[in-house]
Each structure stands twice: as structure tokens, then as C-alpha cells.
Design an enzyme around this catalytic site. Structure first.
Site, PDB file in Angstrom:
ATOM      1  N   TYR A 192       0.830  -1.204   0.000  1.00 31.93           N
ATOM      2  CA  TYR A 192       0.000   0.000   0.000  1.00 31.93           C
ATOM      3  C   TYR A 192       0.867   1.258   0.000  1.00 31.93           C
ATOM      4  O   TYR A 192       1.614   1.514   0.954  1.00 31.93           O
ATOM      5  CB  TYR A 192      -0.973   0.011   1.193  1.00 31.93           C
ATOM      6  N   TYR A 212     -12.086  -8.627   3.479  1.00 35.92           N
ATOM      7  CA  TYR A 212     -11.638  -7.362   2.869  1.00 35.92           C
ATOM      8  C   TYR A 212     -12.670  -6.881   1.861  1.00 35.92           C
ATOM      9  O   TYR A 212     -13.550  -7.636   1.456  1.00 35.92           O
ATOM     10  CB  TYR A 212     -10.222  -7.464   2.325  1.00 35.92           C
TER      11      TYR A 212
HETATM   12  P1  NDP Z   1     -13.954  -1.203   1.006  1.00 32.45           P
HETATM   13  O1  NDP Z   1     -15.032  -2.181   0.732  1.00 32.45           O
HETATM   14  O2  NDP Z   1     -13.523  -0.961   2.392  1.00 32.45           O
HETATM   15  O3  NDP Z   1     -14.393   0.164   0.319  1.00 32.45           O
HETATM   16  C1  NDP Z   1     -13.555   1.284   0.274  1.00 32.45           C
HETATM   17  C2  NDP Z   1     -14.231   2.318  -0.605  1.00 32.45           C
HETATM   18  O4  NDP Z   1     -15.494   2.663  -0.047  1.00 32.45           O
HETATM   19  C3  NDP Z   1     -13.456   3.587  -0.732  1.00 32.45           C
HETATM   20  O5  NDP Z   1     -13.645   4.075  -2.059  1.00 32.45           O
HETATM   21  C4  NDP Z   1     -14.123   4.522   0.263  1.00 32.45           C
HETATM   22  O6  NDP Z   1     -14.007   5.862  -0.168  1.00 32.45           O
HETATM   23  C5  NDP Z   1     -15.555   4.076   0.208  1.00 32.45           C
HETATM   24  N1  NDP Z   1     -16.269   4.221   1.479  1.00 32.45           N
HETATM   25  C6  NDP Z   1     -15.786   4.022   2.726  1.00 32.45           C
HETATM   26  N2  NDP Z   1     -16.745   4.198   3.643  1.00 32.45           N
HETATM   27  C7  NDP Z   1     -17.871   4.514   2.964  1.00 32.45           C
HETATM   28  C8  NDP Z   1     -19.188   4.823   3.358  1.00 32.45           C
HETATM   29  N3  NDP Z   1     -19.530   4.818   4.649  1.00 32.45           N
HETATM   30  N4  NDP Z   1     -20.096   5.103   2.401  1.00 32.45           N
HETATM   31  C9  NDP Z   1     -19.751   5.102   1.097  1.00 32.45           C
HETATM   32  N5  NDP Z   1     -18.512   4.826   0.654  1.00 32.45           N
HETATM   33  C10 NDP Z   1     -17.576   4.527   1.590  1.00 32.45           C
HETATM   34  O7  NDP Z   1     -12.753  -1.632   0.059  1.00 32.45           O
HETATM   35  P2  NDP Z   1     -11.206  -1.942   0.183  1.00 32.45           P
HETATM   36  O8  NDP Z   1     -10.891  -2.703  -1.052  1.00 32.45           O
HETATM   37  O9  NDP Z   1     -10.406  -0.757   0.510  1.00 32.45           O
HETATM   38  O10 NDP Z   1     -11.089  -3.005   1.387  1.00 32.45           O
HETATM   39  C11 NDP Z   1     -10.860  -2.632   2.725  1.00 32.45           C
HETATM   40  C12 NDP Z   1      -9.447  -2.978   3.160  1.00 32.45           C
HETATM   41  O11 NDP Z   1      -9.192  -4.363   2.987  1.00 32.45           O
HETATM   42  C13 NDP Z   1      -8.343  -2.316   2.303  1.00 32.45           C
HETATM   43  O12 NDP Z   1      -8.199  -0.946   2.545  1.00 32.45           O
HETATM   44  C14 NDP Z   1      -7.173  -3.180   2.673  1.00 32.45           C
HETATM   45  O13 NDP Z   1      -6.653  -2.830   3.949  1.00 32.45           O
HETATM   46  C15 NDP Z   1      -7.816  -4.556   2.673  1.00 32.45           C
HETATM   47  N6  NDP Z   1      -7.721  -5.227   1.367  1.00 32.45           N
HETATM   48  C16 NDP Z   1      -6.972  -6.382   1.282  1.00 32.45           C
HETATM   49  C17 NDP Z   1      -6.805  -7.025   0.086  1.00 32.45           C
HETATM   50  C18 NDP Z   1      -5.980  -8.260   0.020  1.00 32.45           C
HETATM   51  O14 NDP Z   1      -5.641  -8.717  -1.083  1.00 32.45           O
HETATM   52  N7  NDP Z   1      -5.638  -8.847   1.163  1.00 32.45           N
HETATM   53  C19 NDP Z   1      -7.416  -6.527  -1.166  1.00 32.45           C
HETATM   54  C20 NDP Z   1      -8.251  -5.361  -0.968  1.00 32.45           C
HETATM   55  C21 NDP Z   1      -8.381  -4.762   0.254  1.00 32.45           C
HETATM   56  P3  NDP Z   1     -13.286   6.987   0.766  1.00 32.45           P
HETATM   57  O15 NDP Z   1     -11.935   6.469   1.108  1.00 32.45           O
HETATM   58  O16 NDP Z   1     -13.278   8.177  -0.143  1.00 32.45           O
HETATM   59  O17 NDP Z   1     -14.180   7.158   1.967  1.00 32.45           O
END
Ligand code: NDP
Length: 278
Positions: A53, A191
Site C-alpha cells: 500500500y 476485505y
Molecule cells: P472497502 O469495501 O472498504 O471500500 C472502500 C471504498 O469505499 C473507498 O472508495 C471509500 O471511499 C468508500 N467508502 C468508505 N466508507 C464509505 C461509506 N460509509 N459510504 C460510502 N462509501 C464509503 O474496500 P477496500 O478494497 O479498501 O477493502 C478494505 C481494506 O481491505 C483495504 O483498505 C485493505 O486494507 C484490505 N484489502 C486487502 C486485500 C488483500 O488482497 N488482502 C485486497 C483489498 C483490500 P473513501 O476512502 O473516499 O471514503
């Protein structure tokens, strides 16, 4: 905060924050550290990150946010890149992560996904790191049932978690991966629990349940995951309002009628589906 037990007996908080797509712009470092501080002030005790990241940038701002905090109150998860996951590369990658985070130890260290490195080498390195006290537990990510079975022959039954994409709209893991993890008492870290803010948050069923509870769609989809005692959620937001909003999911208790409505809109899988990956 509810915790989930790992096979080692250690416990991990059921709610944490994700940090993917953060740490990419050094000018945002202070604001991003402030998001982590806010989450910690709200009571959140788990931070999920990876050397990937922001190319180490996420670990740097998390390190900033941890300054002055009691380390033993925070559960830190990071991940090794598959291309680093050799016997020696894993140990070196972990040491670099510790340095960026400015901590002595990770609570959980995961193989980010399966790549070219031999799993036996990664497992050996994880054991070495654990024996040296540099990690508390180790585990894997994006491992479907076949990989999990192969890994299970190497890990002497100590895998701490499998972190996979899992949310209401992506329930494939429930068919045979989750039952396998349950048999081995390995927690599932979900995730992309918000499905990366996709159409899931606009779906009529999610909105109707949200309305009944005076909650938001994001809170409902997180609450649905949190109903399961061995599932950990790690939503990511780079904004203060949404960081608060997501934390509020812990106060949303879904009823059986809510769960039934969501089940009709997003039925459980009836056959094997390959694990989704982002
Ligand atoms: P999420 O499902 O957590 O969604 C994140 C997105 O949703 C961002 O665009 C964020 O925008 C938006 N968001 C957050 N809160 C809200 C809300 N309350 N209402 C509307 N939109 C919202 O996706 P991620 O893929 O980021 O997954 C979470 C975490 O899991 C990652 O950050 C990472 O740490 C982990 N991960 C691990 C992976 C792996 O391969 N092991 C792969 C993918 C993720 P904004 O930031 O603008 O609020």
C-alpha cells in the site's frame, strides 16, 4: 470491542480499518495519519496494511499515528508481497515493515496472495519471525480451498487468518472455504467489506434495512458481516465522516427479518465459485 480467537489463542478485534489506496501521496501523510488517529480515538483497535500500500507509504503514516499510543492496545496486521515471500525475502520484508511502522512486532503477518515463492519457504520464514518475536501470528490472504489445504500441510495448524474478499454481494467464500476455515478455527478477515462502495450500497434491500434502523447502507453491510462471530471486517475510508459512520456499524444490530430480507436479495452460493480478488 468484540474479539475473534485465533488458533494460537491470541485474539483479534472484530473491527479494523483498511489502508489500501492510501499512503500514495506524501502530501497527504498528515491527513492520513489523522484518519488513523481518529479511528483509534473512536475505539478501533485493528489496523490492516501491507508493504504494497503506497509502496510502504501506508506503513509510514500508520507509524506516525501510533506515536505516543500504547502499542499493546493496537492490533497491527501487515502483508508480504508474493515476490518477496521467499525464505530470506519474507524476513527482510517484515523487518522493513517494522521499521516503517516504528514498532518491534506485528500482531499478524500475512502472505498477500500466492505467487511464485514456494509456500514451504514462506511458512519457514513465518515460523522464524514468530520464534524471534517479530510477529505474533501469521496467515494468508486470497487463499481459496485448494491453496488453504496445501498450506495446511505446512503450517503445523497455526495459521492465524485468511483475508479474502467477502461481503453481501460476494458470498462465494461461504460455499466451501468458510466451512474449511471454521473446521480449523481460522478467522476469516473480510476485505472490501463495502464492496468498494459499489452498487451494493445503493441496493434497494440494503437501503430498506438501513431505513428501518435509521442507519446508513454502509453500516448495514458491515453489520451483516459482524453478525458472524468468526468474521473480521476492515473497511477503508480516507475521510473523517465515513470513518465515523463505518465505526457506527457496531451499534447496528440486525434482526432475523433484516437478515432474511438481505438473504433474498443476495442469496448464499449453491455451488463452488472461485474466490473474488480485487
Ligand atoms: P472497502 O469495501 O472498504 O471500500 C472502500 C471504498 O469505499 C473507498 O472508495 C471509500 O471511499 C468508500 N467508502 C468508505 N466508507 C464509505 C461509506 N460509509 N459510504 C460510502 N462509501 C464509503 O474496500 P477496500 O478494497 O479498501 O477493502 C478494505 C481494506 O481491505 C483495504 O483498505 C485493505 O486494507 C484490505 N484489502 C486487502 C486485500 C488483500 O488482497 N488482502 C485486497 C483489498 C483490500 P473513501 O476512502 O473516499 O471514503
Amino acid at each position: 470491542m468484540r474479539t475473534v480467537e485465533l488458533p494460537s489463542g491470541a485474539r483479534m478485534p472484530a473491527y479494523g480499518i483498511g489502508t489500501w489506496r492510501m499512503g500514495e501521496n506524501p502530501r497527504r501523510r498528515k491527513d492520513e495519519a489523522d484518519i488513523v488517529r481518529l479511528a483509534l480515538d473512536l475505539g478501533c483497535r485493528l489496523i490492516d496494511t501491507a508493504e504494497m500500500y503506497g509502496n510502504g507509504g501506508a506503513e509510514l503514516f500508520i507509524g506516525d499515528a501510533l506515536e505516543g499510543r500504547r502499542r499493546d492496545e493496537i492490533y497491527l496486521v501487515s502483508k508480504v508481497y508474493p515476490h518477496n515471500a521467499t525464505r530470506r525475502g519474507t524476513v527482510e520484508a517484515c523487518e522493513r515493515s517494522l521499521k516503517r511502522l516504528r514498532v518491534e512486532r506485528l500482531d499478524l503477518y500475512l502472505l498477500h496472495w500466492r505467487g511464485g515463492a514456494a509456500l514451504a519457504e514462506t511458512a519457514e520464514a513465518f515460523h522464524r519471525l514468530r520464534d524471534a518475536g517479530k510477529i505474533g501470528d501469521f496467515g494468508v490472504s486470497n487463499f481459496d480451498t485448494d491453496d488453504m489445504t496445501e498450506w495446511g500441510r505446512l503450517d503445523r495448524d497455526l495459521t492465524g487468518a485468511n483475508q479474502v474478499m467477502y461481503n453481501l454481494a460476494r458470498r462465494g467464500a461461504e460455499f466451501d472455504l468458510q466451512p474449511l476455515l471454521r473446521r480449523r478455527r481460522i478467522p476469516l478477515m473480510a476485505y472490501s467489506p463495502l464492496d468498494q462502495a459499489s452498487g451494493l450500497l445503493r441496493h434497494a434491500a440494503v437501503r430498506s434495512v438501513a431505513q428501518r434502523h435509521g442507519a446508513t447502507p454502509a453500516q448495514v453491510v458491515l453489520a451483516w458481516l459482524l453478525r458472524q462471530p468468526d468474521v473480521v471486517v476492515i473497511p477503508k475510508s480516507s475521510g473523517t465522516e465515513r470513518t465515523r459512520e463505518n465505526w457506527g456499524a457496531l451499534n447496528v444490530v440486525l434482526t432475523q427479518a433484516d437478515a432474511d430480507e438481505l438473504e433474498r436479495a443476495f442469496p448464499a452460493p449453491r455451488r463452488k465459485q472461485a474466490l473474488d480478488m480485487s
